[in-house]
Design a protein around this motif. Structure first.
Motif, PDB file in Angstrom:
ATOM      1  N   ASN A   1       0.831  -1.204   0.000  1.00 54.43           N
ATOM      2  CA  ASN A   1       0.000   0.000   0.000  1.00 54.43           C
ATOM      3  C   ASN A   1       0.863   1.250   0.000  1.00 54.43           C
ATOM      4  OD1 ASN A   1      -2.785  -0.832  -0.006  1.00 54.43           O
ATOM      5  ND2 ASN A   1      -2.433  -1.704   2.024  1.00 54.43           N
ATOM      6  N   GLU A   2       0.365   2.302  -0.607  1.00 60.06           N
ATOM      7  CA  GLU A   2       1.024   3.619  -0.555  1.00 60.06           C
ATOM      8  C   GLU A   2      -0.029   4.642  -0.133  1.00 60.06           C
ATOM      9  OE1 GLU A   2       3.312   5.841   0.261  1.00 60.06           O
ATOM     10  OE2 GLU A   2       4.519   4.431  -0.889  1.00 60.06           O
ATOM     11  N   ARG A   3      -0.148   4.807   1.209  1.00 64.32           N
ATOM     12  CA  ARG A   3      -1.246   5.617   1.761  1.00 64.32           C
ATOM     13  C   ARG A   3      -0.758   6.756   2.639  1.00 64.32           C
ATOM     14  NH1 ARG A   3      -3.535   0.352   4.701  1.00 64.32           N
ATOM     15  NH2 ARG A   3      -1.374   0.572   5.401  1.00 64.32           N
ATOM     16  N   TYR A   4       0.543   6.965   2.708  1.00 58.95           N
ATOM     17  CA  TYR A   4       1.058   7.927   3.676  1.00 58.95           C
ATOM     18  C   TYR A   4       0.577   9.350   3.418  1.00 58.95           C
ATOM     19  CZ  TYR A   4       4.266   4.854   6.238  1.00 58.95           C
ATOM     20  OH  TYR A   4       4.812   3.891   7.045  1.00 58.95           O
ATOM     21  N   VAL A   5       0.519   9.738   2.153  1.00 51.50           N
ATOM     22  CA  VAL A   5       0.099  11.107   1.831  1.00 51.50           C
ATOM     23  C   VAL A   5      -1.015  11.017   0.780  1.00 51.50           C
ATOM     24  CG1 VAL A   5       0.861  13.420   1.190  1.00 51.50           C
ATOM     25  CG2 VAL A   5       2.488  11.826   2.232  1.00 51.50           C
ATOM     26  N   PRO A   6      -2.232  10.631   1.188  1.00 55.33           N
ATOM     27  CA  PRO A   6      -3.298  10.389   0.205  1.00 55.33           C
ATOM     28  C   PRO A   6      -3.741  11.640  -0.540  1.00 55.33           C
ATOM     29  CG  PRO A   6      -4.150  10.322   2.453  1.00 55.33           C
ATOM     30  CD  PRO A   6      -2.665  10.362   2.568  1.00 55.33           C
ATOM     31  N   TYR A   7      -3.446  12.806   0.028  1.00 60.33           N
ATOM     32  CA  TYR A   7      -3.869  14.055  -0.606  1.00 60.33           C
ATOM     33  C   TYR A   7      -2.840  14.597  -1.594  1.00 60.33           C
ATOM     34  CZ  TYR A   7      -0.932  15.477   3.313  1.00 60.33           C
ATOM     35  OH  TYR A   7       0.091  15.567   4.208  1.00 60.33           O
TER      36      TYR A   7
ATOM     37  N   THR B   1      -0.741  15.292  -4.849  1.00 58.91           N
ATOM     38  CA  THR B   1      -1.104  15.252  -6.271  1.00 58.91           C
ATOM     39  C   THR B   1      -0.230  14.300  -7.055  1.00 58.91           C
ATOM     40  OG1 THR B   1       0.355  17.138  -6.686  1.00 58.91           O
ATOM     41  CG2 THR B   1      -1.977  17.618  -6.200  1.00 58.91           C
ATOM     42  N   LYS B   2       0.950  13.988  -6.522  1.00 53.97           N
ATOM     43  CA  LYS B   2       1.859  13.074  -7.191  1.00 53.97           C
ATOM     44  C   LYS B   2       2.329  12.029  -6.185  1.00 53.97           C
ATOM     45  CE  LYS B   2       6.181  12.880  -9.845  1.00 53.97           C
ATOM     46  NZ  LYS B   2       7.333  13.648 -10.365  1.00 53.97           N
TER      47      LYS B   2
ATOM     48  N   GLN C   1      -2.180   0.835  -5.236  1.00 58.42           N
ATOM     49  CA  GLN C   1      -3.090   1.871  -5.702  1.00 58.42           C
ATOM     50  C   GLN C   1      -2.901   2.206  -7.178  1.00 58.42           C
ATOM     51  OE1 GLN C   1      -1.539   1.822  -2.834  1.00 58.42           O
ATOM     52  NE2 GLN C   1      -3.166   2.019  -1.304  1.00 58.42           N
ATOM     53  N   ASP C   2      -1.708   1.934  -7.721  1.00 62.88           N
ATOM     54  CA  ASP C   2      -1.456   2.266  -9.132  1.00 62.88           C
ATOM     55  C   ASP C   2      -2.164   1.314 -10.085  1.00 62.88           C
ATOM     56  OD1 ASP C   2       0.135   4.421  -8.459  1.00 62.88           O
ATOM     57  OD2 ASP C   2       1.976   3.245  -8.447  1.00 62.88           O
ATOM     58  N   ASN C   3      -2.363   0.067  -9.657  1.00 64.91           N
ATOM     59  CA  ASN C   3      -3.072  -0.910 -10.477  1.00 64.91           C
ATOM     60  C   ASN C   3      -3.589  -2.017  -9.564  1.00 64.91           C
ATOM     61  OD1 ASN C   3      -4.072  -2.777 -12.250  1.00 64.91           O
ATOM     62  ND2 ASN C   3      -2.171  -3.110 -13.370  1.00 64.91           N
ATOM     63  N   PRO C   4      -4.802  -1.885  -9.044  1.00 68.92           N
ATOM     64  CA  PRO C   4      -5.341  -2.890  -8.121  1.00 68.92           C
ATOM     65  C   PRO C   4      -5.442  -4.278  -8.734  1.00 68.92           C
ATOM     66  CG  PRO C   4      -6.633  -0.862  -8.022  1.00 68.92           C
ATOM     67  CD  PRO C   4      -5.696  -0.723  -9.198  1.00 68.92           C
TER      68      PRO C   4
ATOM     69  N   GLU D   1       2.176   7.565 -11.513  1.00 64.32           N
ATOM     70  CA  GLU D   1       1.764   7.387 -12.901  1.00 64.32           C
ATOM     71  C   GLU D   1       2.930   6.903 -13.758  1.00 64.32           C
ATOM     72  OE1 GLU D   1      -1.358   7.797 -13.920  1.00 64.32           O
ATOM     73  OE2 GLU D   1      -1.951   8.284 -11.850  1.00 64.32           O
ATOM     74  N   ARG D   2       2.597   6.409 -14.942  1.00 63.45           N
ATOM     75  CA  ARG D   2       3.620   6.034 -15.910  1.00 63.45           C
ATOM     76  C   ARG D   2       4.421   7.265 -16.299  1.00 63.45           C
ATOM     77  NH1 ARG D   2       0.773   3.224 -20.876  1.00 63.45           N
ATOM     78  NH2 ARG D   2       2.909   3.477 -21.640  1.00 63.45           N
ATOM     79  N   ILE D   3       5.728   7.102 -16.376  1.00 58.08           N
ATOM     80  CA  ILE D   3       6.575   8.226 -16.785  1.00 58.08           C
ATOM     81  C   ILE D   3       7.306   7.941 -18.089  1.00 58.08           C
ATOM     82  CG2 ILE D   3       6.892   9.013 -14.408  1.00 58.08           C
ATOM     83  CD1 ILE D   3       9.691   7.769 -14.445  1.00 58.08           C
TER      84      ILE D   3
END
Length: 621
Positions: A370-376, A378-379, A410-413, A468-470
């Motif tokens: 999971n990556e939930r530390y800073v859900p707000y 923008t990146k 979160q990037d691809n469940p 996101e994809r870069i």
């Protein structure tokens, strides 16, 4: 003797029941042709396993009274069949560990759990079939799997010890630690080698015995209930005896013979070697191991043999390890199937982990967290993922991972961790090479991995990707690609990964060859090669790119992150190392590495004849 259908209803009490059932159902064949345990049996096994063939019962072993059986667990279907009556109950137990309230909310959803729990307590006996006869080490099947093995080995041993301060099965350990039966400096029939790796529970028992000034008492079982074999390789947490888990797997209590002042003996085992582990060590190996190379000669503990027991109808089970996939691959898949659901409980925040078998298991570990530390934000960028990664590398045998690639759920469940190629694509599309590589240097790695600076010594690399994809991943070699002199044959292994043939390794010490750095220095961050986020320098690019399995095996079994990871446009900022161009891994064979496994041409030729149209084994592979 159990009733006729008891084996089906409760699982197998011994190996004989399993063999009979597999033969009856067409999943095992007998080989009457004389077969030598020295190289021939292993060569036959490898071919039949690769073909997805049946279990093999070698009735006529050259110069040996005991029949041998192999490939019992050679397919997932057969492994599931062997444990068919227990898997659903064991899975229920594991799900209860994940959420114990399930039993309270819906008790009918956990049928059979009470019986399974009862079967986890061993049934104590005064004697058993295994103690019917005695023999000597040299009369056992002398299985040798690869030409340069240091002697004969037991490849499916169950090494049983009890804690010296707290004897009994509750504080016991059952592990699959390889056993060398002869060769080197071992005294014939009086000593065998015991190779156990770091992070193994037997080490705690051995240390406790040495602190008391005592020898560690040990029993080595071969054969017996198939559940004991699987339990011996299960990564169980401390406090859960493998013998108890074996009872759960067969839904019947394992019969154990109580010994006075000695560890218990599995009553239904086919063979049992009893002895003590001394403080001395002797050279053990070489041994063709599961990474696809020889583990070399090193000093390991020695068992002074006291007795060698066997039952009257004893069968010697064996497997063959080597470059994966092999039969032990099925063990890994079955273990993952059983334990995977409990991962989030043991490692909060981690959704899934996958040790990549084709890369040798420990060299490459994939994870989704999971990556939930800073859900707000923008990146999204790796933050909680790094916490997850450190937790993974602090957990039991997972701590032996050398490369850990971790992606954000979160990037691809829907990302499938078992689709390794798709997972790599997901990572390579997102990784920021200036930021997302994190090294651990001068730490422990797998005992069998020779890419590091010494035995058990090496480094680790965490590759974390979130967001996101870069980039888009190229699938063809660019027409305007130019390489430095001496480098050639660029081949695309998979989207975004380029293999390049490099000059052969030319120095004696790890990490001292200047070739990879010269390659990186000769290329600018504007060069077209940087369209590929990962470049692998290899001895043979065409071989590396020929299959995805080749890429995984070559790249991750032949590199040590701290020594062999480079980058184009590298920089160091506040002690963080990154680069603005491609990640470059030096995956050439090096002089300090063990040699790859190769078959004996004469044995290959003989076995070829056995599998020919006129041969006794035609149609098996």
């Amino acid at each position: 003797m159990p009733c006729k259908n008891e084996a089906i209803r409760m699982g197998y009490a011994n190996l004989q029941q399993c063999v009979a059932d597999l033969e009856k159902t067409g999943q095992l064949i007998r080989i009457a042709e004389p077969v030598d345990a020295n190289l021939e049996a292993a060569e036959i096994h490898r071919r039949v396993y690769a073909a997805g063939g049946p279990a093999l019962l070698f009735d006529n072993v050259v110069d040996c009274q005991f029949p041998m059986v192999s490939n019992l667990f050679g397919t997932m279907d057969r492994a599931r069949y062997i444990f068919r009556d227990a898997l659903k109950h064991v899975e229920t137990l594991i799900s209860l560990k994940k959420d114990p309230t399930t039993l309270l909310r819906s008790p009918l959803k956990a049928p059979g759990v009470a019986g399974t729990l009862l079967s986890m307590r061993p049934a104590l006996r005064r004697s058993g079939p295994v103690m019917q006869n005695e023999t000597s080490i040299s009369k056992l099947p002398q299985l040798k799997c690869w030409p340069d093995d240091g002697g004969a080995f037991i490849t499916l041993p169950q090494v049983y010890t009890e804690h010296p301060d707290r004897p009994g099965y509750v504080n016991s350990n059952l592990g699959m630690y390889r056993v060398q039966l002869g060769g080197n400096q071992y005294k014939k029939d009086r000593q065998v080698g015991l190779h156990y790796q770091i992070h193994r529970s037997i080490g705690f028992h051995h240390s406790a015995a040495l602190e008391k000034g005592e020898r560690l008492k040990v029993n080595i079982f071969v054969g017996g209930p198939p559940s004991m074999t699987l339990a011996a390789v299960m990564p169980l947490p401390d406090g859960i005896p493998e013998v108890a888990f074996a009872g759960a797997l067969s839904r019947r209590a394992v019969r154990m013979v109580r010994q006075k002042d000695a560890p218990m003996i599995c009553a239904e085992a086919d063979f049992c070697i009893t002895g003590t582990v001394a403080a001395e060590e002797l050279p053990e190996g070489p041994f063709g191991d599961h990474l696809g190379y020889y583990s070399l000669v090193h000093d390991f503990p020695v068992v002074d043999v006291h007795k060698v027991y066997h039952r009257s109808d004893a069968i010697w089970p064996f497997t063959v390890v080597g470059r994966p996939p092999q039969e032990d691959t099925v063990f890994g898949e079955l273990i993952h199937e059983l334990t995977g659901p409990a991962i989030p409980t043991v490692l909060p925040g981690v959704k899934a982990v996958h040790a990549v078998d084709e890369a040798g298991v420990h060299p490459l570990l994939l994870a989704i967290g999971n990556e939930r530390y800073v859900p707000y934000a923008t990146k999204r960028q790796p933050q909680e993922l790094l916490t997850n990664a450190n937790a993974i590398l602090g957990q039991g045998q997972l701590s032996l991972a050398k490369y850990l690639f971790i992606a954000a759920h979160q990037d691809n469940p829907n990302l499938d961790i078992n689709d390794v190629a798709a997972f790599f694509g997901h990572m390579l599309e997102r990784i920021d090479l200036t930021r997302d590589l994190h090294f651990q240097t001068r730490t422990t790695i797998d005992t069998l991995d020779y890419t590091g600076t010494g035995l058990n010594e090496g480094s680790k690399l965490i590759v974390a990707a979130a967001g996101e994809r870069i980039r888009s991943l190229p699938t063809e070699v660019p027409s305007d690609l130019t390489l430095p002199p001496g480098f050639s044959s660029p081949c695309v292994c998979l989207p975004g990964v380029l293999a390049i043939t490099a000059p052969k390794w030319s120095t004696a010490s790890p990490g001292s060859d200047p070739i990879p750095q010269q390659f990186c220095d000769a290329l600018s961050v504007e060069a077209v090669i940087n369209r590929f986020p990962l470049v692998v320098l290899v001895d043979d690019a065409e071989f590396c790119a020929r299959s995805f399995g080749n890429f995984l095996w070559v790249t991750f079994t032949r590199s040590n992150p701290a020594a062999d990871v480079y980058g184009i446009g590298a920089f160091t900022e506040q002690k963080h190392w990154g680069f603005r161009g491609s990640l470059v891994i030096d995956a050439r064979l090096k002089s300090h590495m063990a040699p790859p496994l190769e078959c004996d041409p004469k044995v290959t030729e003989k076995v070829d004849r056995l599998f020919s149209k006129s041969g006794a084994l035609h149609g098996l592979a």
